[in-house]
Design a protein around this motif. Structure first.
Motif, PDB file in Angstrom:
ATOM      1  N   LEU A  18     -49.603  42.022   7.746  1.00 33.85           N
ATOM      2  CA  LEU A  18     -49.969  41.864   9.158  1.00 33.85           C
ATOM      3  C   LEU A  18     -51.394  42.346   9.398  1.00 33.85           C
ATOM      4  O   LEU A  18     -52.177  41.685  10.090  1.00 33.85           O
ATOM      5  CB  LEU A  18     -48.994  42.626  10.060  1.00 33.85           C
ATOM      6  CG  LEU A  18     -49.243  42.462  11.560  1.00 33.85           C
ATOM      7  CD1 LEU A  18     -48.917  41.039  12.017  1.00 33.85           C
ATOM      8  CD2 LEU A  18     -48.415  43.460  12.347  1.00 33.85           C
ATOM      9  N   GLN A  21     -54.421  40.084   8.900  1.00 32.82           N
ATOM     10  CA  GLN A  21     -54.691  39.046   9.891  1.00 32.82           C
ATOM     11  C   GLN A  21     -55.653  39.612  10.945  1.00 32.82           C
ATOM     12  O   GLN A  21     -55.266  40.482  11.726  1.00 32.82           O
ATOM     13  CB  GLN A  21     -53.399  38.601  10.576  1.00 32.82           C
ATOM     14  CG  GLN A  21     -52.357  38.032   9.651  1.00 32.82           C
ATOM     15  CD  GLN A  21     -51.050  37.755  10.394  1.00 32.82           C
ATOM     16  OE1 GLN A  21     -50.932  37.915  11.610  1.00 32.82           O
ATOM     17  NE2 GLN A  21     -50.047  37.333   9.641  1.00 32.82           N
ATOM     18  N   SER A  24     -54.286  39.769  14.490  1.00 29.75           N
ATOM     19  CA  SER A  24     -53.270  40.814  14.672  1.00 29.75           C
ATOM     20  C   SER A  24     -53.914  42.168  14.906  1.00 29.75           C
ATOM     21  O   SER A  24     -53.453  42.953  15.736  1.00 29.75           O
ATOM     22  CB  SER A  24     -52.337  40.874  13.460  1.00 29.75           C
ATOM     23  OG  SER A  24     -51.578  39.686  13.377  1.00 29.75           O
ATOM     24  N   ILE A  31     -45.854  46.136  12.814  1.00 29.79           N
ATOM     25  CA  ILE A  31     -44.448  45.863  12.494  1.00 29.79           C
ATOM     26  C   ILE A  31     -43.722  47.197  12.482  1.00 29.79           C
ATOM     27  O   ILE A  31     -44.135  48.135  11.806  1.00 29.79           O
ATOM     28  CB  ILE A  31     -44.303  45.168  11.134  1.00 29.79           C
ATOM     29  CG1 ILE A  31     -44.898  43.778  11.205  1.00 29.79           C
ATOM     30  CG2 ILE A  31     -42.846  45.083  10.722  1.00 29.79           C
ATOM     31  CD1 ILE A  31     -44.794  43.003   9.931  1.00 29.79           C
ATOM     32  N   TYR A  34     -38.422  45.827   9.574  1.00 31.28           N
ATOM     33  CA  TYR A  34     -38.495  44.724   8.619  1.00 31.28           C
ATOM     34  C   TYR A  34     -37.319  44.896   7.659  1.00 31.28           C
ATOM     35  O   TYR A  34     -37.345  45.751   6.773  1.00 31.28           O
ATOM     36  CB  TYR A  34     -39.832  44.769   7.876  1.00 31.28           C
ATOM     37  CG  TYR A  34     -40.073  43.630   6.935  1.00 31.28           C
ATOM     38  CD1 TYR A  34     -40.312  42.342   7.411  1.00 31.28           C
ATOM     39  CD2 TYR A  34     -40.095  43.839   5.568  1.00 31.28           C
ATOM     40  CE1 TYR A  34     -40.557  41.303   6.541  1.00 31.28           C
ATOM     41  CE2 TYR A  34     -40.335  42.803   4.681  1.00 31.28           C
ATOM     42  CZ  TYR A  34     -40.572  41.532   5.171  1.00 31.28           C
ATOM     43  OH  TYR A  34     -40.811  40.495   4.317  1.00 31.28           O
ATOM     44  N   LEU A  41     -41.931  43.212  15.923  1.00 34.29           N
ATOM     45  CA  LEU A  41     -43.365  43.391  16.098  1.00 34.29           C
ATOM     46  C   LEU A  41     -43.583  44.091  17.430  1.00 34.29           C
ATOM     47  O   LEU A  41     -42.894  43.782  18.405  1.00 34.29           O
ATOM     48  CB  LEU A  41     -44.016  42.006  16.117  1.00 34.29           C
ATOM     49  CG  LEU A  41     -45.511  41.895  16.011  1.00 34.29           C
ATOM     50  CD1 LEU A  41     -45.937  42.146  14.560  1.00 34.29           C
ATOM     51  CD2 LEU A  41     -45.947  40.502  16.427  1.00 34.29           C
ATOM     52  N   TYR A  63     -48.092  34.411  20.476  1.00 35.18           N
ATOM     53  CA  TYR A  63     -48.542  35.001  19.216  1.00 35.18           C
ATOM     54  C   TYR A  63     -47.464  35.928  18.641  1.00 35.18           C
ATOM     55  O   TYR A  63     -47.133  35.870  17.459  1.00 35.18           O
ATOM     56  CB  TYR A  63     -49.853  35.787  19.404  1.00 35.18           C
ATOM     57  CG  TYR A  63     -49.992  36.874  18.378  1.00 35.18           C
ATOM     58  CD1 TYR A  63     -50.418  36.579  17.085  1.00 35.18           C
ATOM     59  CD2 TYR A  63     -49.605  38.177  18.668  1.00 35.18           C
ATOM     60  CE1 TYR A  63     -50.471  37.575  16.114  1.00 35.18           C
ATOM     61  CE2 TYR A  63     -49.664  39.166  17.707  1.00 35.18           C
ATOM     62  CZ  TYR A  63     -50.093  38.860  16.433  1.00 35.18           C
ATOM     63  OH  TYR A  63     -50.124  39.842  15.468  1.00 35.18           O
ATOM     64  N   ASP A  66     -44.458  33.959  17.328  1.00 29.75           N
ATOM     65  CA  ASP A  66     -44.790  33.258  16.086  1.00 29.75           C
ATOM     66  C   ASP A  66     -44.777  34.208  14.901  1.00 29.75           C
ATOM     67  O   ASP A  66     -44.156  33.937  13.868  1.00 29.75           O
ATOM     68  CB  ASP A  66     -46.145  32.583  16.236  1.00 29.75           C
ATOM     69  CG  ASP A  66     -46.566  31.762  15.023  1.00 29.75           C
ATOM     70  OD1 ASP A  66     -45.708  31.388  14.204  1.00 29.75           O
ATOM     71  OD2 ASP A  66     -47.771  31.479  14.914  1.00 29.75           O
ATOM     72  N   ASN A  67     -45.446  35.343  15.021  1.00 28.43           N
ATOM     73  CA  ASN A  67     -45.497  36.276  13.901  1.00 28.43           C
ATOM     74  C   ASN A  67     -44.149  36.924  13.620  1.00 28.43           C
ATOM     75  O   ASN A  67     -43.768  37.094  12.465  1.00 28.43           O
ATOM     76  CB  ASN A  67     -46.578  37.332  14.131  1.00 28.43           C
ATOM     77  CG  ASN A  67     -47.793  37.077  13.276  1.00 28.43           C
ATOM     78  OD1 ASN A  67     -47.892  36.088  12.570  1.00 28.43           O
ATOM     79  ND2 ASN A  67     -48.738  37.981  13.322  1.00 28.43           N
ATOM     80  N   THR A  70     -41.962  34.419  11.747  1.00 37.21           N
ATOM     81  CA  THR A  70     -42.305  34.221  10.336  1.00 37.21           C
ATOM     82  C   THR A  70     -41.970  35.443   9.485  1.00 37.21           C
ATOM     83  O   THR A  70     -41.509  35.294   8.354  1.00 37.21           O
ATOM     84  CB  THR A  70     -43.790  33.839  10.152  1.00 37.21           C
ATOM     85  OG1 THR A  70     -44.622  34.829  10.730  1.00 37.21           O
ATOM     86  CG2 THR A  70     -44.095  32.490  10.761  1.00 37.21           C
ATOM     87  N   PHE A  71     -42.172  36.640  10.024  1.00 40.90           N
ATOM     88  CA  PHE A  71     -41.818  37.825   9.238  1.00 40.90           C
ATOM     89  C   PHE A  71     -40.309  37.899   9.015  1.00 40.90           C
ATOM     90  O   PHE A  71     -39.854  38.220   7.921  1.00 40.90           O
ATOM     91  CB  PHE A  71     -42.355  39.107   9.879  1.00 40.90           C
ATOM     92  CG  PHE A  71     -43.751  39.429   9.450  1.00 40.90           C
ATOM     93  CD1 PHE A  71     -43.995  40.109   8.259  1.00 40.90           C
ATOM     94  CD2 PHE A  71     -44.831  39.030  10.220  1.00 40.90           C
ATOM     95  CE1 PHE A  71     -45.296  40.393   7.846  1.00 40.90           C
ATOM     96  CE2 PHE A  71     -46.129  39.315   9.819  1.00 40.90           C
ATOM     97  CZ  PHE A  71     -46.367  39.986   8.634  1.00 40.90           C
ATOM     98  N   THR A  83     -45.021  28.639   9.715  1.00 39.89           N
ATOM     99  CA  THR A  83     -44.294  28.157  10.886  1.00 39.89           C
ATOM    100  C   THR A  83     -44.386  26.637  10.933  1.00 39.89           C
ATOM    101  O   THR A  83     -45.482  26.080  10.903  1.00 39.89           O
ATOM    102  CB  THR A  83     -44.898  28.736  12.180  1.00 39.89           C
ATOM    103  OG1 THR A  83     -44.900  30.152  12.094  1.00 39.89           O
ATOM    104  CG2 THR A  83     -44.123  28.281  13.405  1.00 39.89           C
TER     105      THR A  83
END
Length: 143
Positions: A18, A21, A24, A31, A34, A41, A63, A66-67, A70-71, A83
């Motif tokens: 993360l 990015q 981010s 995060i 997990y 997030l 945003y 989306d993140n 995906t995580f 994605t």
């Protein structure tokens, strides 16, 4: 019948990914959870992330969704994911001091996962308020 692939669930590594990015880092995302099939997030909310009426900008919510999607999918598909698409429904204006994006895998195959995400704001007293929901499809990048 074969067993599902086992993916190393390393919160420290997820945080490094993360942090790699630039966007981010710009929004201050981190995060905080997990684990198998799930990711959370968090974004501390500041003035620059709000729109003209004082609500968190919808782009920030998108945003985060989306993140988080995906995580969470990466826990089921492996780390290299992309994605394919997602939709988001805003249910109330986002106000608070922190934004949480809690994502959970609904279904995962070998090459794609369907993931749901609740977006909540947290106020100064710690009360959570649902402000948006998202659902998306995430693909294994190497599949």
């Amino acid at each position: 019948m074969t067993a599902a692939p086992s993916h190393d669930l390393d919160l420290t590594l997820a945080r490094k990914v993360l942090d790699a990015q630039p966007f981010s880092r710009l929004v201050g995302a981190r995060i905080t959870a997990y684990e198998e099939g799930r990711a959370t997030l968090e974004i501390p909310l500041r003035e620059e992330l709000r729109q003209q009426n004082g609500f968190v900008h919808g782009g920030v919510l998108s945003y985060a969704a989306d993140n988080a999607l995906t995580f969470a999918a990466g826990t089921a598909l492996g780390g290299a994911v992309l994605t394919a698409g997602f939709s988001i429904q805003y249910v109330r204006p986002a106000l608070g001091s922190t934004l949480l994006a809690r994502a959970e895998v609904v279904h995962a195959g070998r090459r794609q996962a369907v993931v749901r995400c609740d977006l909540l704001t947290v106020d100064a007293e710690g009360a959570e308020t649902l402000c948006a929901v998202a659902q998306g499809t995430v693909l294994a990048a190497n599949g």
